[in-house]
Design an enzyme around this catalytic site. Structure first.
Site, short mmCIF file in Angstrom:
data_model
loop_
_atom_site.label_atom_id
_atom_site.label_comp_id
_atom_site.label_asym_id
_atom_site.label_seq_id
_atom_site.Cartn_x
_atom_site.Cartn_y
_atom_site.Cartn_z
N TYR A 44 -7.87 5.82 1.78
CA TYR A 44 -7.16 6.19 0.55
C TYR A 44 -6.88 7.70 0.51
O TYR A 44 -5.94 8.14 -0.14
CB TYR A 44 -7.95 5.73 -0.68
CG TYR A 44 -8.14 4.23 -0.67
CD1 TYR A 44 -7.08 3.39 -1.02
CD2 TYR A 44 -9.32 3.65 -0.24
CE1 TYR A 44 -7.22 2.01 -0.96
CE2 TYR A 44 -9.47 2.27 -0.19
CZ TYR A 44 -8.41 1.45 -0.54
OH TYR A 44 -8.53 0.10 -0.46
N GLU A 45 -7.70 8.48 1.23
CA GLU A 45 -7.53 9.94 1.24
C GLU A 45 -6.17 10.36 1.78
O GLU A 45 -5.69 11.46 1.50
CB GLU A 45 -8.60 10.60 2.13
CG GLU A 45 -10.02 10.48 1.64
CD GLU A 45 -10.68 9.14 1.96
OE1 GLU A 45 -9.98 8.20 2.38
OE2 GLU A 45 -11.90 9.03 1.78
N GLY A 46 -5.56 9.49 2.61
CA GLY A 46 -4.32 9.91 3.30
C GLY A 46 -3.07 9.21 2.80
O GLY A 46 -1.96 9.62 3.13
N ARG A 47 -3.24 8.17 2.01
CA ARG A 47 -2.07 7.34 1.70
C ARG A 47 -1.08 7.99 0.73
O ARG A 47 0.07 7.59 0.67
CB ARG A 47 -2.51 5.99 1.11
CG ARG A 47 -3.29 5.15 2.08
CD ARG A 47 -3.27 3.69 1.73
NE ARG A 47 -3.56 3.42 0.33
CZ ARG A 47 -3.66 2.20 -0.17
NH1 ARG A 47 -3.48 1.16 0.63
NH2 ARG A 47 -3.92 2.00 -1.43
N ASP A 87 5.65 -5.22 6.94
CA ASP A 87 6.26 -6.37 7.63
C ASP A 87 6.43 -7.57 6.70
O ASP A 87 7.49 -8.20 6.67
CB ASP A 87 5.50 -6.74 8.90
CG ASP A 87 4.00 -6.92 8.68
OD1 ASP A 87 3.49 -6.51 7.62
OD2 ASP A 87 3.33 -7.47 9.57
N ASP A 88 5.42 -7.85 5.87
CA ASP A 88 5.53 -9.02 4.98
C ASP A 88 6.61 -8.81 3.92
O ASP A 88 7.40 -9.71 3.65
CB ASP A 88 4.20 -9.29 4.26
CG ASP A 88 3.22 -10.00 5.19
OD1 ASP A 88 3.69 -10.57 6.20
OD2 ASP A 88 2.01 -9.98 4.91
N LYS A 90 -26.74 17.93 15.43
CA LYS A 90 -27.85 17.02 15.12
C LYS A 90 -27.40 15.65 14.60
O LYS A 90 -28.24 14.82 14.32
CB LYS A 90 -28.79 17.67 14.11
CG LYS A 90 -28.16 18.00 12.76
CD LYS A 90 -29.21 18.56 11.80
CE LYS A 90 -28.57 18.83 10.44
NZ LYS A 90 -29.46 19.42 9.50
N LYS A 96 7.96 0.74 5.75
CA LYS A 96 6.86 1.55 5.21
C LYS A 96 5.52 0.99 5.66
O LYS A 96 5.35 -0.22 5.72
CB LYS A 96 6.93 1.48 3.68
CG LYS A 96 5.74 2.06 2.97
CD LYS A 96 5.05 1.09 1.99
CE LYS A 96 4.37 -0.06 2.65
NZ LYS A 96 3.49 -0.84 1.79
N THR A 97 4.59 1.76 6.03
CA THR A 97 3.15 1.46 6.10
C THR A 97 2.45 2.54 6.91
O THR A 97 2.92 2.91 8.01
CB THR A 97 2.79 0.07 6.69
OG1 THR A 97 1.37 -0.01 6.74
CG2 THR A 97 3.33 -0.22 8.08
N ARG A 141 1.45 -5.78 -4.97
CA ARG A 141 1.42 -6.68 -3.82
C ARG A 141 1.89 -8.10 -4.13
O ARG A 141 1.60 -9.03 -3.38
CB ARG A 141 -0.01 -6.72 -3.24
CG ARG A 141 -0.44 -5.43 -2.53
CD ARG A 141 -1.62 -5.67 -1.63
NE ARG A 141 -2.12 -4.44 -1.03
CZ ARG A 141 -1.62 -3.90 0.09
NH1 ARG A 141 -0.62 -4.48 0.70
NH2 ARG A 141 -2.14 -2.79 0.57
N GLY A 167 0.82 -1.22 0.00
CA GLY A 167 0.00 0.00 0.00
C GLY A 167 0.85 1.26 0.00
O GLY A 167 1.93 1.30 0.59
N ASP A 224 -0.12 2.04 8.40
CA ASP A 224 -0.75 1.36 9.54
C ASP A 224 0.05 1.50 10.84
O ASP A 224 -0.51 1.30 11.92
CB ASP A 224 -0.93 -0.14 9.24
CG ASP A 224 -1.93 -0.38 8.11
OD1 ASP A 224 -2.46 0.60 7.57
OD2 ASP A 224 -2.18 -1.55 7.78
N GLY A 275 -6.23 0.84 8.45
CA GLY A 275 -5.30 0.15 9.34
C GLY A 275 -5.79 -1.28 9.37
O GLY A 275 -6.65 -1.60 10.19
P1 FBP Z 1 0.47 -1.94 3.65
O1 FBP Z 1 0.40 -2.81 4.86
O2 FBP Z 1 0.90 -2.64 2.43
O3 FBP Z 1 1.28 -0.70 3.91
O4 FBP Z 1 -1.00 -1.39 3.31
C1 FBP Z 1 -1.79 -0.85 4.30
C2 FBP Z 1 -3.21 -0.55 3.85
O5 FBP Z 1 -3.33 0.81 3.49
C3 FBP Z 1 -4.20 -0.91 4.94
O6 FBP Z 1 -4.37 0.16 5.84
C4 FBP Z 1 -5.43 -1.26 4.16
O7 FBP Z 1 -6.23 -2.18 4.86
C5 FBP Z 1 -4.88 -1.88 2.91
O8 FBP Z 1 -3.59 -1.33 2.74
C6 FBP Z 1 -5.72 -1.63 1.69
O9 FBP Z 1 -5.18 -2.35 0.63
P2 FBP Z 1 -5.42 -2.01 -0.90
O10 FBP Z 1 -4.52 -0.86 -1.24
O11 FBP Z 1 -4.95 -3.24 -1.60
O12 FBP Z 1 -6.84 -1.67 -1.10
#
Ligand code: FBP
Length: 548
Positions: free
Chosen positions: A421-424, A172-173, A239, A199-200, A142, A78, A202, A248
């Site tokens: 996705y807004e923050g990645r 981690d993977d 309201k 990187k992540t 991936r 991600g 999460d 995450g």
């Molecule tokens: P990574 O562990 O590869 O950094 O990805 C994290 C993440 O953004 C998670 O927060 C989320 O659940 C997942 O990727 C979403 O995956 P995709 O980009 O395949 O929709």
């Protein structure tokens, strides 16, 4: 290509480097290391890369001549803000070693190495991407690098391009796979070093030596900005209850950090739900009680933060999902003939009583999602479950019951959001821009010094960047054995939220107050220019973990 004013100004930003990486660099090796657990097994699996010392870089008076070499880089998994700066730090580092060195990027993740898809990253290209968000310079993917055939295919292209070191930027993977690859190439004497970078968004790739994964800082600040805006809207209209799910995949670090930054009325932490063996009904009752208590004071509004992985941490839901996975895998044919309108009753009649009762209590839409959406491995796609809607619907039902029983007087209207996705791919904060550039630069120093099987590491990150400690950590040091697809495998231990850790404790000490009162904090957008206390603050999680 049209660029925004910020993009143009930001291109000129010079990321800060730790002092030790600025001039000539020397290596200081620490004591030999051990894996976090299962030492014997890990040592057996990694005879060439186990037990290596921790590495620290220090300033040196003497210049060292490094052999010219080409380097490859891969972005894996991600997106996370700052990836482009890891690559620009790596580029600047290897060019400093020898301007003839070349950097090659493999396209769309580890698959690019296997399929021989690559491009040379020249100075012009790198300059276009400095301090920008995204992974679009070479793309990400991936594909898992875990088979010998893949390692050999990779070796073919590395040899052809004269690449002597490969940097894998991943979670981690991906770093576990980087370590397996490093060991394989070392065992084969192929002369190719492999270095990982943490990187992540999460935030779950961290330990004593890796203080944080890059991207967590920017992603949390981006979500916190929007959560703050929602809180202010919420406190203006008075309201709505806003149910906000936050990315995450499994750990709740993002939800916790955003809670510390914005002080919502409720934030669920999956790790706590699991530790307290809470049921879905316990969670719904907890939220409903906060709603009712606020309503009693005339406050029919609030904000709830929900971590993406919550469902899998509710022990009873975990057991239901496991039984459903097995049952539907074994009875797929029969199930496909059941009429849609009868599927729910059919499943209820087949499950064990406890799981059948939970399944029956779920709202229609969620029950359907659980029975239909399977991934290629036959598992339910938990991330597709709209937990924010599930919870608000169940809270609404509970409040209606309480109203009937005269226990609740108020109005409950919900709005739903999912921020991920807004923050990645947000433009990296100064912290991530500096941290990532330093990680990339440190990776080049590890390469220059012949290291393999190491993860680039930058520590002391709550101090000014000048004082950061750069070095490398043997990846085997972070490993333990875990069951994956029915087999015991060496993997980097994932860092979940620690319930005895300072960030969670700080949150737990204040949450009752935040639930009752309206004490929202509005962090505003990330600032790239201005006073250091506004622009350079690390996350609250890091500050609390380091006693700041
Ligand atoms: P990574 O562990 O590869 O950094 O990805 C994290 C993440 O953004 C998670 O927060 C989320 O659940 C997942 O990727 C979403 O995956 P995709 O980009 O395949 O929709």
């Amino acid at each position: 290509m049209t660029k925004s004013a910020l993009q143009i100004a930001r291109a000129a930003y010079q990321p800060k480097l730790p002092k030790a990486l600025k001039g000539h660099v020397k290596v200081v090796a620490g004591a030999a290391t051990q894996s976090v657990a299962d030492q014997e097994e890990i040592q057996k699996l990694f005879p060439n890369t186990y037990g290596m010392p921790l590495i620290k870089f220090e300033t040196s008076e003497e210049a060292v001549n490094f052999p010219a070499m080409n380097v490859g880089v891969i972005l894996s998994g991600g997106q996370a803000p700052g990836g482009h700066n890891v690559i620009s730090g790596l580029f600047d580092g290897i060019k400093k070693m020898d301007p003839a060195n070349k950097l090659y990027g493999f396209i769309l993740g580890p698959g690019g190495l296997v399929d021989h898809k690559y491009m040379e990253l020249t100075a012009d290209i790198i300059d276009e991407y400095r301090n920008t968000g995204g992974f679009d310079i070479i793309g990400s993917g991936r594909t898992k690098l875990e088979k010998v055939e893949q390692f050999e295919k990779g070796y073919e292209i590395l040899k052809e391009l004269g690449i002597k070191a490969l940097v894998i930027i991943g979670g981690d993977d991906s770093n576990t796979n980087a370590c397996v690859l490093a060991e394989y190439y070392a065992a084969k004497n192929y002369g190719i070093q492999v270095i990982g970078c943490p990187k992540t968004i999460d935030g779950d790739l961290k330990n004593d030596m890796i203080e944080t994964s890059f991207g967590f800082d920017t992603a949390c600040k981006t979500y916190s900005e929007v959560i703050g805006n929602i809180e202010r809207d919420c406190n203006s209209a008075r309201k709505y209850w806003h149910f906000i799910k936050l990315m995450g995949r499994s750990a709740s670090h993002i939800a916790l950090e955003c809670a510390l930054q914005t002080q919502p009325n409720i934030c669920l932490i999956s790790e706590e739900v699991e530790a307290k063996n809470m049921s879905l009904d316990d969670i719904v009752t907890y939220i409903a009680q906060v709603v009712a208590d606020r309503a009693a004071k005339g406050n029919n509004f609030g904000t709830v933060l929900i971590p993406e992985g919550l469902i899998e941490f509710i022990p009873a839901m975990k057991s239901l999902i496991a039984e459903l996975n097995d049952f539907l895998a074994a009875n797929a044919e029969e199930f496909s003939h059941i009429k849609r309108s009868h599927q729910r009753d059919y499943i209820i009649s087949k499950l064990t009583p406890a799981n059948a009762a939970i399944y029956a209590s779920l709202p229609e839409g969620v029950a359907r999602q659980l029975s239909l959406d399977r991934d290629p491995h036959g598992n339910v796609q938990v991330s597709l479950i709209e937990t924010e809607k599930l919870l608000s619907e169940m809270v609404g039902t509970k409040l209606a019951e309480w109203k009937e029983a005269g226990k609740y007087v108020g109005k409950f209207a919900a709005q739903h959001h999912f921020f991920g996705y807004e923050g990645r791919c947000a433009a990296p904060s100064n912290f991530d821009a500096d941290y990532c550039y330093s990680l990339g630069f440190a990776a080049s120093a590890l390469i220059a010094n012949g290291k393999t099987g190491y993860m680039s590491s930058i520590r002391n990150t709550t101090a000014p960047a000048e004082e950061w400690i750069a070095g490398g950590v043997p990846i085997t040091m972070m490993m333990n054995m875990e069951r994956r697809h029915g087999e015991m495998k060496p993997v980097i231990q994932k860092a979940l939220v620690k319930l005895d850790g300072a960030p969670f404790k700080a949150f737990a000490a204040q949450r009752e107050q935040w639930a009752k009162e309206t004490e929202y904090v509005y962090p505003g957008p990330i600032q790239y220019f201005g006073p250091s206390e506004v622009c350079d603050q690390p996350t609250k999680t890091l500050q609390l973990e380091q006693g700041k």
